[in-house]
Design an enzyme around this catalytic site. Sequence first.
Site, PDB file in Angstrom:
ATOM      1  N   ARG A  36       0.851  -1.182   0.000  1.00  0.00           N
ATOM      2  CA  ARG A  36       0.000   0.000   0.000  1.00  0.00           C
ATOM      3  C   ARG A  36       0.888   1.234   0.000  1.00  0.00           C
ATOM      4  NH1 ARG A  36      -3.425  -3.200  -1.443  1.00  0.00           N
ATOM      5  NH2 ARG A  36      -4.984  -4.097  -0.064  1.00  0.00           N
ATOM      6  N   GLU A  37       0.729   2.081  -1.007  1.00  0.00           N
ATOM      7  CA  GLU A  37       1.449   3.359  -1.061  1.00  0.00           C
ATOM      8  C   GLU A  37       0.572   4.397  -0.374  1.00  0.00           C
ATOM      9  OE1 GLU A  37       1.930   3.866  -5.237  1.00  0.00           O
ATOM     10  OE2 GLU A  37       3.536   2.372  -5.366  1.00  0.00           O
ATOM     11  N   ARG A  63      -2.601  26.131  -9.334  1.00  0.00           N
ATOM     12  CA  ARG A  63      -2.271  24.875  -8.665  1.00  0.00           C
ATOM     13  C   ARG A  63      -1.333  24.077  -9.570  1.00  0.00           C
ATOM     14  NH1 ARG A  63      -2.971  25.337  -3.371  1.00  0.00           N
ATOM     15  NH2 ARG A  63      -5.117  25.681  -2.751  1.00  0.00           N
ATOM     16  N   ALA A  75      -8.539  28.182   2.272  1.00  0.00           N
ATOM     17  CA  ALA A  75      -8.164  26.923   2.921  1.00  0.00           C
ATOM     18  C   ALA A  75      -6.703  26.961   3.315  1.00  0.00           C
ATOM     19  CB  ALA A  75      -8.430  25.755   1.977  1.00  0.00           C
ATOM     20  N   GLU A  91      -6.347  31.017   8.602  1.00  0.00           N
ATOM     21  CA  GLU A  91      -6.305  30.965   7.140  1.00  0.00           C
ATOM     22  C   GLU A  91      -7.291  31.937   6.498  1.00  0.00           C
ATOM     23  OE1 GLU A  91      -4.238  29.618   5.043  1.00  0.00           O
ATOM     24  OE2 GLU A  91      -3.085  28.409   6.453  1.00  0.00           O
ATOM     25  N   GLU A  95      -5.620  34.667   4.002  1.00  0.00           N
ATOM     26  CA  GLU A  95      -5.904  34.610   2.569  1.00  0.00           C
ATOM     27  C   GLU A  95      -6.876  35.672   2.078  1.00  0.00           C
ATOM     28  OE1 GLU A  95      -6.934  30.721   1.118  1.00  0.00           O
ATOM     29  OE2 GLU A  95      -4.946  29.936   1.584  1.00  0.00           O
ATOM     30  N   GLY A 114      -8.144   6.166  -0.228  1.00  0.00           N
ATOM     31  CA  GLY A 114      -7.503   5.054  -0.919  1.00  0.00           C
ATOM     32  C   GLY A 114      -5.986   5.157  -0.923  1.00  0.00           C
ATOM     33  N   GLU A 118      -5.147  12.314   4.608  1.00  0.00           N
ATOM     34  CA  GLU A 118      -5.527  13.718   4.765  1.00  0.00           C
ATOM     35  C   GLU A 118      -7.005  13.845   5.161  1.00  0.00           C
ATOM     36  OE1 GLU A 118      -5.376  17.917   2.339  1.00  0.00           O
ATOM     37  OE2 GLU A 118      -5.965  16.121   1.242  1.00  0.00           O
ATOM     38  N   GLU A 139       2.730  32.541  -1.812  1.00  0.00           N
ATOM     39  CA  GLU A 139       1.282  32.433  -2.040  1.00  0.00           C
ATOM     40  C   GLU A 139       0.811  33.616  -2.880  1.00  0.00           C
ATOM     41  OE1 GLU A 139      -2.008  30.640   1.034  1.00  0.00           O
ATOM     42  OE2 GLU A 139      -0.813  32.304   1.730  1.00  0.00           O
TER      43      GLU A 139
END
Length: 176
Positions: A36-37, A63, A75, A91, A95, A114, A118, A139
């Site tokens: 499992r990675e 992104r 976020a 945040e 932001e 999977g 997070e 940022e």
Amino acid sequence: MVLEEKTIKSDKIYTGKIVSLRVDTVEIPEKGYSKREIIEHGGAVGIVAITDDNKIVLVKQFRKPIEDALVEIPAGKLEIGENPKECAIRELQEETGYTAENIKLIHKFYSSAGFSNEKIFIYLATGLTPGETMLESDEFLDVMEIDVKEAFEMVIKNEIEDAKSTIGILMTKDLI
């Protein structure tokens, strides 16, 4: 049937500033072993900030993983040991410049269980007061305010494709 995998071995492959990667060898019931990675991530928050005139505060930023700019709710990443609500307050101010009189947790979820641990906490922020942004040196983003109905439509039309933003905006439908 047992819904569990026993970890036999765990190898840390990479440790970075935001994520780490490990490969676990697991025992699978009746089937032997598998690998499992796993991406380890400290978690994050997203904030659905709604102004008194019923607009959602959004940010647009580039992104790199997808080589495109996305429209998102404000976020940020949780610091080690940081309380998610405190992170959301920080945040939002960093932001967007806004501070919130009211901020409450409305949802939490695993972004992609999977391959990653997070967990993202979504907060609803109201009673907003404008102020100055305090962006980090790396940022760059544009702050915008979109009518709540228009934001819902942007989600439906796939103009907002970010998962935390989609979930956050849709979660507020019956809350405002």
